[in-house]
Enzyme design. Sequence first.
Site, PDB file in Angstrom:
ATOM      1  CB  ILE A  51      -4.261  -0.261  -9.448  1.00  0.00           C
ATOM      2  CG1 ILE A  51      -3.109   0.840  -8.913  1.00  0.00           C
ATOM      3  CG2 ILE A  51      -3.535  -0.580 -10.942  1.00  0.00           C
ATOM      4  CD1 ILE A  51      -2.923   2.024 -10.020  1.00  0.00           C
ATOM      5  CB  VAL A  64      -8.923   3.133 -10.881  1.00  0.00           C
ATOM      6  CG1 VAL A  64      -9.153   4.432 -12.079  1.00  0.00           C
ATOM      7  CG2 VAL A  64      -9.868   3.506  -9.498  1.00  0.00           C
ATOM      8  CD  GLU A  65      -5.700   1.591 -15.249  1.00  0.00           C
ATOM      9  OE1 GLU A  65      -6.406   1.422 -16.385  1.00  0.00           O
ATOM     10  OE2 GLU A  65      -4.944   2.509 -14.955  1.00  0.00           O
ATOM     11  CB  THR A  66     -10.418  -3.522 -16.098  1.00  0.00           C
ATOM     12  OG1 THR A  66     -10.002  -4.401 -14.949  1.00  0.00           O
ATOM     13  CG2 THR A  66      -9.352  -2.916 -16.899  1.00  0.00           C
ATOM     14  CE1 TYR A  99      -5.872   5.304 -13.008  1.00  0.00           C
ATOM     15  CE2 TYR A  99      -4.070   5.729 -11.779  1.00  0.00           C
ATOM     16  CZ  TYR A  99      -4.591   4.768 -12.439  1.00  0.00           C
ATOM     17  OH  TYR A  99      -4.391   3.330 -12.468  1.00  0.00           O
TER      18      TYR A  99
END
Length: 364
Positions: A141, A144-146, A343
Amino acid sequence: MRPALKSLLVIATMAALAAFAGTAHAQKPGRKNVNAASPYRGEPYAAREEAMQWAEDMASRRGMDPGWVRAALGRAQMLPLVARLMQPAPNGTAKNWQAYRSRFVEPVRIAAGLKFWNDNEATLARAEREFGVPPEIVVGIIGVETLYGQHMGNFRVIDALATLSFDFPASHPRAAERAKYFRGELEQFLVTQRVTNADPLRPLGSYAGAMGMPQFMPSSWSRWAIDFDGDLRVDLAGSPADVIGSVANYFKGYGWQPGMPTHYPVSFNPETLDKDALLAPDILPTFSVESFTAKGAVLSGPALEHPGPLALIELQNGDNPPEYVAGTENFYVVTRYNWSSYYAMAVIELGRAVKAARTAERGS
């Protein structure tokens, strides 16, 4: 919103709210040399009657000072770039899982994930013990996010949320629904800023108003963010421990089941296949193993003993044949972070790739 938490949770909730502003402020430096032509500048909402009336209504609904709400929202700016970024893909744009995957499951992100896991091994293990969420999902998570905090966003959160509340692109097929959602997020953001006596113009985030390493929206921040490093504040930009604990808490809150796989391999029996029926529920797990296989889905090994419902997940590959997996309830939980099977698979596969790199590094 869920019912308000009582007694013993009040102090923890207020602590999380108090840290909300401070953490957002700590994000990476944003705009430099901003001028009138900057995509981060736009027309203020002070002159927008609809926005100012909403501010009055919100203040009344929340028991807040209407002058403060009007002043805060009035200083927000409509950003055309934010509205453009929220536009749906042009009609006819083919989804491509392999192209999407390549953006996230790649050497730079895997190496950064390996370092993040190694640096936070004990915290990830503690989060798994307390919440039941394995490290590879949490690591996937955040990656992928930041990219583990390297890209947390340079938009003022209040600008992004106001733009998407009052100027959501009308061409979007769910424009009214999405604008309503963002008004709820704007409301939560303003409430939090007021409760903590923080400057609502300071927090930075994504063009959708998400903040910190895990890119929590304001409602997720108030509901799921926790102090996991014990310093009596929640810092989702600078504290990996708080980030890890908060992401794991989020997944537990949405029903993560420890030990359950996210998905299984699936193939098809062409003689009994009813793919339309299998795809009809989309990513929502609906079918028992018996009904799933009766419609022509072929499972093997542990999948045949799966105790819960399954969904047929289709991952299109442009002009090439699509790929399919049988998604479990835990796969569905991953999509609660971002409502997309692409995602969810990117998160899962990045986490697995980092775990494999860690195993290889240790020679076992």
